[in-house]
Enzyme design. Structure first.
Site, PDB file in Angstrom:
ATOM      1  N   GLU A  43       9.256  -4.629  10.235  1.00 54.98           N
ATOM      2  CA  GLU A  43       9.687  -3.333   9.689  1.00 54.98           C
ATOM      3  C   GLU A  43      10.270  -2.454  10.786  1.00 54.98           C
ATOM      4  O   GLU A  43       9.635  -2.238  11.834  1.00 54.98           O
ATOM      5  CB  GLU A  43       8.493  -2.633   9.009  1.00 54.98           C
ATOM      6  CG  GLU A  43       8.895  -1.275   8.428  1.00 54.98           C
ATOM      7  CD  GLU A  43       7.893  -0.685   7.450  1.00 54.98           C
ATOM      8  OE1 GLU A  43       6.906  -1.376   7.095  1.00 54.98           O
ATOM      9  OE2 GLU A  43       8.105   0.471   7.041  1.00 54.98           O
ATOM     10  N   ASP A  49       0.845  -1.198   0.000  1.00 57.67           N
ATOM     11  CA  ASP A  49       0.000   0.000   0.000  1.00 57.67           C
ATOM     12  C   ASP A  49       0.881   1.250   0.000  1.00 57.67           C
ATOM     13  O   ASP A  49       0.381   2.373  -0.089  1.00 57.67           O
ATOM     14  CB  ASP A  49      -1.018  -0.012   1.152  1.00 57.67           C
ATOM     15  CG  ASP A  49      -0.367  -0.047   2.514  1.00 57.67           C
ATOM     16  OD1 ASP A  49       0.867  -0.164   2.607  1.00 57.67           O
ATOM     17  OD2 ASP A  49      -1.112   0.048   3.519  1.00 57.67           O
ATOM     18  N   SER A  50       2.215   1.046   0.031  1.00 55.74           N
ATOM     19  CA  SER A  50       3.144   2.154  -0.203  1.00 55.74           C
ATOM     20  C   SER A  50       2.891   2.779  -1.574  1.00 55.74           C
ATOM     21  O   SER A  50       3.364   3.878  -1.854  1.00 55.74           O
ATOM     22  CB  SER A  50       4.596   1.656  -0.123  1.00 55.74           C
ATOM     23  OG  SER A  50       4.789   0.493  -0.913  1.00 55.74           O
ATOM     24  N   ASP A  70      -1.128  -6.002  -0.319  1.00 54.46           N
ATOM     25  CA  ASP A  70      -1.462  -5.395   0.964  1.00 54.46           C
ATOM     26  C   ASP A  70      -2.958  -5.180   1.124  1.00 54.46           C
ATOM     27  O   ASP A  70      -3.637  -4.741   0.188  1.00 54.46           O
ATOM     28  CB  ASP A  70      -0.784  -4.022   1.069  1.00 54.46           C
ATOM     29  CG  ASP A  70       0.403  -4.030   1.995  1.00 54.46           C
ATOM     30  OD1 ASP A  70       0.499  -4.936   2.849  1.00 54.46           O
ATOM     31  OD2 ASP A  70       1.255  -3.125   1.855  1.00 54.46           O
ATOM     32  N   LYS A  78      -1.241  -9.405   2.664  1.00 53.99           N
ATOM     33  CA  LYS A  78      -0.468  -8.974   3.835  1.00 53.99           C
ATOM     34  C   LYS A  78      -1.323  -8.071   4.710  1.00 53.99           C
ATOM     35  O   LYS A  78      -2.006  -7.174   4.194  1.00 53.99           O
ATOM     36  CB  LYS A  78       0.799  -8.235   3.389  1.00 53.99           C
ATOM     37  CG  LYS A  78       1.602  -7.703   4.572  1.00 53.99           C
ATOM     38  CD  LYS A  78       3.026  -7.332   4.204  1.00 53.99           C
ATOM     39  CE  LYS A  78       3.193  -5.980   3.557  1.00 53.99           C
ATOM     40  NZ  LYS A  78       2.682  -4.844   4.358  1.00 53.99           N
ATOM     41  N   GLU A  92      -1.246  -5.583   8.172  1.00 53.03           N
ATOM     42  CA  GLU A  92      -0.465  -4.910   9.209  1.00 53.03           C
ATOM     43  C   GLU A  92      -1.140  -5.127  10.568  1.00 53.03           C
ATOM     44  O   GLU A  92      -2.364  -4.975  10.691  1.00 53.03           O
ATOM     45  CB  GLU A  92      -0.401  -3.401   8.936  1.00 53.03           C
ATOM     46  CG  GLU A  92       0.443  -3.046   7.728  1.00 53.03           C
ATOM     47  CD  GLU A  92       0.651  -1.540   7.575  1.00 53.03           C
ATOM     48  OE1 GLU A  92       0.343  -0.772   8.510  1.00 53.03           O
ATOM     49  OE2 GLU A  92       1.135  -1.133   6.507  1.00 53.03           O
TER      50      GLU A  92
END
Ligand code: KIV
Length: 267
Positions: free
Chosen positions: A181, A44-45, A84, A114, A116
């Site tokens: 991270e 999602d970057s 993401d 993925k 978070e």
């Protein structure tokens, strides 16, 4: 079937160090796949690298599905495609999270999603439904407003204990790998030694089982990059020089030249 499956990725722990790179479109996914990268993350970057937002928070499910589908069309032979789950696509309810995770496989063609943060119930539900899950702990950028910035995490004994507990919890729930991270290298090593699944480090030192970098950072497409990034190319400068040369050629009447023209029709 592509070379890299989630099972193979998991089984590589302790045997082979694996690489992951972000990609958000067909062209770069194809190049990463052809170069032998084992896994491509549609992070999602993309909110920041592709869409110009100042954080990942505005990224939508539709953004993720569209970019994931482009990447999946490029990574056809080799690399595992991870996608993401964007902010608020899974935090509100288990059912919504499961449905959105399913969209990334069904419409986006991802091999895994993925998440978070610490979501063992959703992870178990996804795995039960046939959706492999990559966990993401440490600095989780969707929580930047809680952290008060993009800061190194797990710097106290209690924070390290919580990280270890959460990594175990996500592995027990069925996650096949976990991104760590921005945590100190000794902490990443402790987690890597403790959990049965591969750790993928970003700003987490050399002891993780795998590494991930944001493509724009490693290729020199961003003006500056965080301390943990190694620049493998300076494409930003190359691209700017190419654009400038093109502008000059057009202005000078040098492009298009004879070589770039079709044969005259002679009419
Ligand atoms: O969105 C992303 O690119 C990520 C990586 C930084 C791991 O989550």
């Amino acid at each position: 079937m592509k070379t890299w499956t989630t099972e193979k990725f998991k089984a590589a722990k302790g045997r082979e160090k694996l690489s992951c790179v972000t990609a958000y479109d067909y062209t770069f996914a194809r190049l990463a796949d052809e170069a032998g990268v084992q896994s491509i993350l549609v992070g999602d970057s993309l909110g920041m690298t592709m869409l110009g937002y100042s954080s990942t928070l505005p990224v939508t499910m539709d953004d993720m599905v569209s970019h994931t589908a482009a990447v999946a069309r490029g990574a056809v032979t080799h690399a595992l495609v991870l996608a993401d789950m964007p902010f608020l696509s899974y935090q509100c309810s288990l059912e919504e999270g499961l449905r959105n995770a399913g969209r990334l496989l069904k419409e986006g063609g991802a091999d895994a999603v993925k998440l978070e943060g610490y979501y063992p119930e959703l992870t178990a539900a996804c795995v039960k439904a046939g959706i492999p899950v990559c966990a993401h702990l440490g600095l989780t950028p969707q929580s930047v407003n809680v952290f008060g910035g993009y800061k190194v995490q797990a710097k106290t004994r209690s924070a390290v204990d919580r990280l270890l507990e959460e990594a175990h919890g996500m592995a027990d729930a069925g996650a096949f790998t976990v991104v760590l991270e921005c945590v100190p290298p000794d902490v990443a090593r402790a987690v890597t030694d403790a959990v049965p699944i591969p750790t993928i480090g970003i700003g987490a030192g050399p002891c993780c089982d795998a590494q991930v970098l944001v493509m724009q950072d490693m290729l020199g497409l961003t003006p500056a990059a965080p301390k943990f990034v190694k620049r493998y190319a300076e494409l930003g400068e190359t691209v700017k020089a190419a654009f400038a040369a093109y502008v000059k050629d057009v202005a000078d009447g040098v492009f298009p030249g004879e070589a770039e023209c079709y044969k005259p029709a002679g009419v």
